[in-house]
Scaffold this motif. Sequence first.
Motif, mmCIF file in Angstrom:
data_model
loop_
_atom_site.group_PDB
_atom_site.id
_atom_site.type_symbol
_atom_site.label_atom_id
_atom_site.label_comp_id
_atom_site.label_asym_id
_atom_site.label_seq_id
_atom_site.Cartn_x
_atom_site.Cartn_y
_atom_site.Cartn_z
ATOM 1 N N ASP A 20 7.917 3.550 -3.045
ATOM 2 C CA ASP A 20 7.849 3.020 -1.689
ATOM 3 C C ASP A 20 9.254 2.939 -1.102
ATOM 4 N N HIS A 61 4.050 -2.634 -3.339
ATOM 5 C CA HIS A 61 3.492 -1.372 -2.842
ATOM 6 C C HIS A 61 3.648 -0.259 -3.872
ATOM 7 N N HIS A 76 11.197 1.504 2.690
ATOM 8 C CA HIS A 76 11.064 0.936 4.032
ATOM 9 C C HIS A 76 12.435 0.807 4.684
HETATM 10 MG MG MG Z 1 5.277 0.081 1.697
#
Ligand code: MG
Length: 166
Positions: free
Chosen positions: A16, A50, A18
């Motif tokens: 993941d 995540h 971000h």
């Molecule tokens: Mg995520």
Amino acid sequence: MKTGEAVKIKVGLGYDHHRLVQGRALVIGGIKIPFGLGALAHSDGDVLVHALIDALLGAKGEGDIGQRFPDSDPAYKDISSLELLRGVMNEIKESGLSVVNADAVIVLERPKLASFISGMKTNLCPILGIKPDQLGIKAKTGEGGGQTGQNLTIACWAVVLLGRFS
Ligand code: MG
């Protein structure tokens, strides 16, 4: 594991990433970390959770977290990702599988995460159904390079091993 015991194991990989922005809380492993930036996301943007969810779904040969929990669905707006993990783990348990161990690497330039890792384990281990020595959480920096090294983004990789013992 005893010699000769029938065991089916399945490994999964999750990732993941971000962007970090102002006006968002930085939540990692269900821990709110005091910092001026947080992950831009539909949910709470918890990269560790995540990545673990994607690893769990991957081990089951299923799609990714975005397919399971679409960011177009208002039900998941600002939701604690721990709730999403609980849901996925319930499905794992119902299918007769359990987590053997999991390992993760978080990449974040600042702040240092070492003092928060035991709290992350306290949140995650009961949900994953494992003990603290079955969950690895490491924190690395980007060494000043690239977007993560400039504190513009946060990333996480995770692997999970599932087993069915019979
Ligand atoms: Mg995520």
